[in-house]
Design an enzyme around this catalytic site. Structure first.
Site, PDB file in Angstrom:
ATOM      1  N   LYS A 128      33.788  39.411  39.682  1.00  0.00           N
ATOM      2  CA  LYS A 128      33.933  40.858  39.847  1.00  0.00           C
ATOM      3  C   LYS A 128      32.558  41.514  39.967  1.00  0.00           C
ATOM      4  CE  LYS A 128      38.315  40.788  37.402  1.00  0.00           C
ATOM      5  NZ  LYS A 128      39.046  40.927  36.143  1.00  0.00           N
TER       6      LYS A 128
ATOM      7  N   ASP B 141      42.364  49.024  36.647  1.00  0.00           N
ATOM      8  CA  ASP B 141      43.419  48.008  36.699  1.00  0.00           C
ATOM      9  C   ASP B 141      44.804  48.632  36.853  1.00  0.00           C
ATOM     10  OD1 ASP B 141      42.488  45.402  36.739  1.00  0.00           O
ATOM     11  OD2 ASP B 141      42.115  45.342  34.577  1.00  0.00           O
TER      12      ASP B 141
ATOM     13  N   GLN C 129      38.723  43.110  30.234  1.00  0.00           N
ATOM     14  CA  GLN C 129      39.080  41.774  30.733  1.00  0.00           C
ATOM     15  C   GLN C 129      40.141  41.151  29.820  1.00  0.00           C
ATOM     16  OE1 GLN C 129      38.113  40.266  33.625  1.00  0.00           O
ATOM     17  NE2 GLN C 129      39.531  38.637  33.092  1.00  0.00           N
TER      18      GLN C 129
END
Ligand code: NDP
Length: 286
Positions: free
Chosen positions: A53, A120, A97
């Site tokens: 990422k 997200d 994460q």
């Protein structure tokens, strides 16, 4: 013989467009978009995903920072960090994460993330927006899947879309997005009885179970579109949830693993970062 849905090439296209937009917006606002990733512990898979990422952000002109917290971090410390990042005007996106240590309630932690920085699309506000048919920030993996179906002009409206897997990260938001596209959606899981009978009805089959090669030719009807979300490592080799050898000859379209859904997920993360940045900057701009 199936057409291979080339997620890698399409993701590269999306990323290049994002870079162009990012460059233009940096010139306009004189502020670089900034994603902060919170990484708890030393899990090698999570570290590798975060590295991927970071590298993608860098190439797109997006600044990325990783806040590494020890596995012993307390809930209070974690919540305090998220509160601080929510308030920080130089931070436009926040990504926690996953997975996080089992002692935490992920719903409680995720709910604290500012819905406008939720790259997200996992906060309750963004989940509700999607479920109510007014998507704002949408989870990256299902978003990438819709994009590639559209890229290859695969019709969704009226098609029977079967999703195997009901996670909040993939299966459920996938169902919501396919419904929004007027697909007829069925979701399967471990309690589903006679899975092959259902998957064999699928015009579009999305598999996200985390069981390598579980879906074989006997699960798939001739001419189906097969999307393989799974990523597992067997003896160091990456494998999807679909047994490519037996499914490829029957499918009309299929995503490879690697090179299918994975790169699209990253591209959509960048797109969500850009969306957060643009929204926040435009709100604050005269
Ligand atoms: P989860 O483990 O959260 O969910 C798995 C789902 O699959 C569950 O709903 C489970 O059912 C269902 N399932 C498991 N085994 C079976 C079975 N034998 N028959 C029917 N249903 C089954 O996984 P995720 O959704 O997070 O991830 C799935 C896979 O996708 C993993 O390999 C993951 O690594 C990968 N992934 C890939 C991404 C990418 O970018 N390519 C992004 C995210 C995930 P039940 O609910 O009943 O337990």
């Amino acid at each position: 013989m199936a057409v291979i849905l080339d997620g890698k090439a399409f993701a590269a296209e999306i990323r290049s467009e994002i870079k162009t937009t990012v460059d233009t917006l940096i010139e306009r606002f004189n502020v670089v978009p900034h994603l902060v990733v919170i990484l708890i512990g030393e899990d090698p898979a999570s570290q590798s995903y975060v590295k991927g990422k970071e590298s993608a952000c860098l190439k797109a002109g997006i600044k990325s920072s990783v806040i590494r917290m020890p596995i012993t971090v307390t809930e209070t410390e974690l919540l305090a960090k998220i509160t601080e990042l929510n308030a920080d005007r130089t931070v436009h996106g926040i990504l926690l994460q996953l997975p996080i240590p089992k002692r935490f309630d992920p719903d409680k932690i995720i709910a604290l993330i500012d819905k406008n920085k939720d790259v997200d699309g996992f906060t309750p506000e963004n989940v509700a927006a999607l479920t109510n048919g007014r998507p704002r920030l949408v989870p990256c993996t299902p978003l990438g899947i819709i994009k590639i179906l559209k890229k290859y002009a695969i019709p969704i409206a009226g098609k029977h879309c079967v999703i195997v897997g009901r996670s909040t990260i993939v299966g459920k938001p996938m169902a919501a997005l396919l419904l929004l596209e007027n697909g007829t959606v069925t979701i399967c899981h471990t309690k589903t009885v006679n899975l092959p009978a259902i998957t064999n009805q699928a015009d579009i089959l999305v598999v996200a179970v985390g069981q390598p090669k579980m879906i074989t030719g006997m699960h798939v009807k001739e001419g189906a579109v097969v999307i393989d979300v799974g990523i597992s490592k067997i003896d160091g080799v990456i494998s999807g949830d679909v047994d490519y050898e037996s499914v490829y000859p029957k499918a009309a379209f299929i995503t490879p693993v690697p090179g299918g859904v994975g790169p699209l997920t990253i591209a959509c993360l960048l797109e969500n970062c850009l969306k957060c940045y643009q929204t926040l900057m435009e709100e604050n701009h005269d």
